[in-house]
Design a protein around this motif. Sequence first.
Motif, mmCIF file in Angstrom:
data_model
loop_
_atom_site.group_PDB
_atom_site.id
_atom_site.type_symbol
_atom_site.label_atom_id
_atom_site.label_comp_id
_atom_site.label_asym_id
_atom_site.label_seq_id
_atom_site.Cartn_x
_atom_site.Cartn_y
_atom_site.Cartn_z
ATOM 1 N N SER A 1 48.833 86.153 -45.160
ATOM 2 C CA SER A 1 49.912 87.134 -45.384
ATOM 3 C C SER A 1 51.274 86.455 -45.407
ATOM 4 C CB SER A 1 49.879 88.215 -44.303
ATOM 5 O OG SER A 1 48.674 88.927 -44.365
ATOM 6 N N THR B 1 50.935 98.255 -49.572
ATOM 7 C CA THR B 1 50.988 97.001 -48.812
ATOM 8 C C THR B 1 51.591 95.922 -49.699
ATOM 9 O OG1 THR B 1 48.793 96.325 -49.557
ATOM 10 C CG2 THR B 1 48.898 97.605 -47.519
ATOM 11 N N GLU C 1 45.652 99.995 -43.719
ATOM 12 C CA GLU C 1 45.897 101.382 -44.137
ATOM 13 C C GLU C 1 45.275 102.360 -43.137
ATOM 14 O OE1 GLU C 1 44.790 98.933 -45.931
ATOM 15 O OE2 GLU C 1 45.336 99.066 -48.042
ATOM 16 N N PRO D 1 52.434 101.264 -45.460
ATOM 17 C CA PRO D 1 51.201 101.863 -45.972
ATOM 18 C C PRO D 1 51.081 103.368 -45.711
ATOM 19 C CG PRO D 1 50.736 100.550 -44.017
ATOM 20 C CD PRO D 1 52.177 100.330 -44.360
#
Length: 310
Positions: A188, A158, A67, A139
Motif C-alpha cells: 500500500s 480505496t 471495505e 471506503p
Amino acid sequence: MNEKVPPSRSVEKDLGAFSPGASIDRKCPICKSDARLWKSVRSYGIAECEKCFHRFLAEPVASNHVESIYGDDYFFGGGAGYSNYLDQSGLLRGRGTEYARRIKRYRNGPGKLLDVGAAAGFLLEGWIDEGWRGVGVEPNRSMCQHARKRGIDVRCGTVEILDLESDGPWDLISMVQVISHLPEPVESIRNLVRYLAPGGLLLVETWDRMSWFARLCGAGWHEYSPPSVLHWFTPKTLELAATTCGLRPVASGKVLRWLQVGHAKSLLEHAGKESALMRMAHWSVAPLPGGWSVPYPGDDLRWALFQKPN
Ligand SMILES: [Zn+2]
C-alpha cells in the motif's frame, strides 16, 4: 473495532490447539522473514516476525477486508469503533490543524494533500483551515456523503480503485490510524509513493506496541483487536516499511490526543472484556458525561513523517 464483520477464518481452523512459538506458513509482511505465533487474542492468532519482530494477524483476510471493516457499524456501532463518529468532528478538525502546523517545519507553505481513510473529512477540514488543498479517500459511502454535504472532496473507494494520478502529484499523503488495518501495508505504501511529488511527504499516525502503555496492558491492550486491526507496528517496523518503499525518515513523535468521554467509555468497555486494567479504566471514566473531552493518558500513539527523494 468492528468484530461483527466475518473475516476469513481459514487459518484459524488450521491453528487448532493454539501453541505460542509454533512456526506459521505466512512470512512477515514487512521484511519477508519467517514468523512464529505469539499469542491468541479473541481466538485469533497473532504472529511475530523472527527478524524484525513485527506482529501481524497470522491468518489471511478476505480481499474486501478494508471495505467490510469500515461499514457503518464501525462508525456508529460502538465496540472498538465509534458509537457516533460524527461527534468527533471538533476534536478531529483540531488534530488536522495541529498536523498542518507541525508540517510547516518540514516544507515551505501548504500544498496538495491526499488523506487516505478520510472518513467524514474532519481531519481534512483542519488541513484546509491552514491553507491546504485536499482530497480524501474513504471506503465508507455514508462518510463520503457526510463530507460532501459540507463541501469537502472525499471520494468513495480505496486507493487501489480510484484514479488519483490525474489529480496528483501530491505534496503530502496522510494516513491517520489507517496503516494497521491494511492487509499488505508495504504494498500500500509503495502504491501511494507513486502518487507523491518528488520531495513529497508521507505522514503516518499509528499505534506503538513498544510503548510502555501497550507493554503494561500486554495482550489486553486495546489495539490487540483482531480482525479489524491486522498489524501491530513499532517505530522501527514502521520505518522499515517506509524505507523499503524508498522513503527516508524525516521526523516522528508521540501524539498528544484528546478523547471524547463517550468514545473512551465505548472503547474501554470493549477492551475490558480482555483486560482487568481496561475494566478499571472504564470504571474511572464511567461517572463522567459522554460529551466531555479528556486527555488520552497513554503514550502509545505516534506520528512519523517520511519523504520521497527528489
Ligand atoms: Zn519482519
